[in-house]
Structure formats: structure tokens, C-alpha cells
Design a protein around this motif. Structure first.
Motif, PDB file in Angstrom:
ATOM      1  N   TRP A   1       0.826  -1.227  -0.042  1.00 47.17           N
ATOM      2  CA  TRP A   1       0.014   0.168   0.064  1.00 47.17           C
ATOM      3  C   TRP A   1       0.871   1.154  -0.011  1.00 47.17           C
ATOM      4  O   TRP A   1       0.481   2.079  -0.691  1.00 47.17           O
ATOM      5  CB  TRP A   1      -0.871  -0.351   1.257  1.00 47.17           C
ATOM      6  CG  TRP A   1      -1.933   1.043   1.150  1.00 47.17           C
ATOM      7  CD1 TRP A   1      -3.164   1.187   0.578  1.00 47.17           C
ATOM      8  CD2 TRP A   1      -1.808   2.348   1.710  1.00 47.17           C
ATOM      9  NE1 TRP A   1      -3.665   2.440   0.693  1.00 47.17           N
ATOM     10  CE2 TRP A   1      -3.157   3.243   1.344  1.00 47.17           C
ATOM     11  CE3 TRP A   1      -0.862   2.985   2.464  1.00 47.17           C
ATOM     12  CZ2 TRP A   1      -3.253   4.603   1.852  1.00 47.17           C
ATOM     13  CZ3 TRP A   1      -1.170   4.325   2.825  1.00 47.17           C
ATOM     14  CH2 TRP A   1      -2.264   4.998   2.593  1.00 47.17           C
TER      15      TRP A   1
ATOM     16  N   GLN B   1      -4.344  -1.591  -5.148  1.00 43.43           N
ATOM     17  CA  GLN B   1      -4.236  -0.914  -3.874  1.00 43.43           C
ATOM     18  C   GLN B   1      -5.432  -1.081  -3.139  1.00 43.43           C
ATOM     19  O   GLN B   1      -5.398  -0.978  -1.894  1.00 43.43           O
ATOM     20  CB  GLN B   1      -3.571   0.449  -4.105  1.00 43.43           C
ATOM     21  CG  GLN B   1      -3.347   1.111  -2.833  1.00 43.43           C
ATOM     22  CD  GLN B   1      -2.634   2.445  -3.022  1.00 43.43           C
ATOM     23  OE1 GLN B   1      -3.082   3.206  -4.057  1.00 43.43           O
ATOM     24  NE2 GLN B   1      -2.147   3.310  -2.035  1.00 43.43           N
TER      25      GLN B   1
ATOM     26  N   TYR C   1      -6.247  -2.481   0.416  1.00 48.00           N
ATOM     27  CA  TYR C   1      -6.657  -1.629   1.583  1.00 48.00           C
ATOM     28  C   TYR C   1      -7.857  -2.230   2.374  1.00 48.00           C
ATOM     29  O   TYR C   1      -8.033  -2.289   3.382  1.00 48.00           O
ATOM     30  CB  TYR C   1      -6.897  -0.231   0.990  1.00 48.00           C
ATOM     31  CG  TYR C   1      -7.408   0.835   1.845  1.00 48.00           C
ATOM     32  CD1 TYR C   1      -6.592   1.640   2.691  1.00 48.00           C
ATOM     33  CD2 TYR C   1      -8.748   0.873   2.330  1.00 48.00           C
ATOM     34  CE1 TYR C   1      -7.281   2.462   3.574  1.00 48.00           C
ATOM     35  CE2 TYR C   1      -9.512   1.775   3.021  1.00 48.00           C
ATOM     36  CZ  TYR C   1      -8.438   2.791   3.761  1.00 48.00           C
ATOM     37  OH  TYR C   1      -9.207   3.549   4.719  1.00 48.00           O
TER      38      TYR C   1
END
Length: 164
Positions: free
Chosen positions: A76, A136, A140
């Protein structure tokens, strides 16, 4: 009767003034520390705020390391760095991220579905600032739904809050 401060030697008055100044500085520091602590505690309420806090990020990293999933945070953060990079750096950074986190033989492979991996494989040839956006977001979401709630209940979180 009280004669006031005029009967005291001037050296005592100077010391008293100095002590008053020091006490007011200490009071200001304490007030600032309490406000800062309250703000840091708020930073642990949601994952986005936690990731924007250096202390929160470090505590979360220690927790993820204990669960053998630190690569999620590293990925991330690498994607955040990638998004902010100059266009001239995107190619090299994209290859690095792909080699470190996406490739099936990557040393820190993150858990992505085959469709997302396939999309990334085709996009890596001509990278853009949003190349890793979907991946990403997947990581997340994984951290937000899985790791973060456990982190909040962990000793890592409690220790970080005590350190504030």
C-alpha cells in the motif's frame, strides 16, 4: 500585616518571575500534549487516519509483522509513493512493485485475485499513475476488514496509545 512583595529582595522577585514563566511554559506543553494525544487517539479510529499517522503506521506495521502480513502495508505504501512519482519514474517503480509484490514468485506477494493480477500484467508495459489503483484498493479493503479490527484489539494498539 502583609507588606506585599516590595519588602522581598530583588533576586527573589526575579526568581519568582522566572518560575512563573517556567510554570506557564509547562502548562502550555501539557495542554499541547493532551490535545496531541487526543488527536493521535482519533487517528486510530479508522484505517485511513491510522495510515496518515507516522506513529499509527509504525504500530500497525509491528502488528502486521506479528501476523506475517506486513507485505500488505508495504505494498500500500509503495503504491502511494508510486502515485506521487514523476512520470519519468513510473516505469522503473512499476516494475519494482510488480517484482516485489505482484509476480507469483514475488518475495512479498500480496493476495490479489487473478483478474486484478492479469490486469496489472497487461498494464505494466505502459504504466500510468493509476496502474496500481485497483490492486491498492483491494489490499486496503483487505486490511480494513481483516487486519485493522484485530489491530484495534491488540496489545500493539494499546501500547501505542499508552506511548502517546
Amino acid at each position: 500585616m502583609c507588606k506585599g512583595l516590595s519588602h522581598l529582595p530583588s533576586s527573589c522577585l526575579e526568581k519568582a518571575k522566572g518560575m512563573r514563566v517556567k510554570l506557564s511554559h509547562l502548562a502550555e506543553k501539557q495542554e499541547w500534549a493532551l490535545r496531541h494525544r487526543a488527536q493521535e487517539e482519533k487517528n486510530f479510529l479508522d484505517l485511513e487516519s491510522l495510515l496518515n499517522s507516522k506513529m499509527g503506521q509504525q504500530a500497525f506495521r509491528w502488528f502486521l509483522r506479528s501476523e506475517f502480513s506486513e507485505e500488505n502495508l508495504e505494498f500500500w505504501l509503495a503504491c502511494e509513493d508510486y502515485r506521487m512519482s514523476a512520470q519519468t519514474q513510473l516505469g522503473a517503480k512499476a516494475l519494482s512493485i510488480y517484482g516485489q509484490f505482484i509476480n507469483s514468485e514475488a518475495p512479498k506477494e500480496v493476495n490479489l485475485d487473478s483478474e486484478t493480477k492479469g490486469d496489472l500484467t497487461s498494464m505494466i508495459e505502459e504504466p500510468s499513475p493509476d496502474t496500481f489503483e485497483k490492486a491498492q484498493q483491494c489490499i486496503y479493503s483487505l486490511m480494513a476488514k481483516d487486519s485493522f479490527p484485530r489491530f484495534l484489539r491488540s496489545t500493539h494498539c494499546q501500547e501505542a496509545l499508552k506511548a502517546l
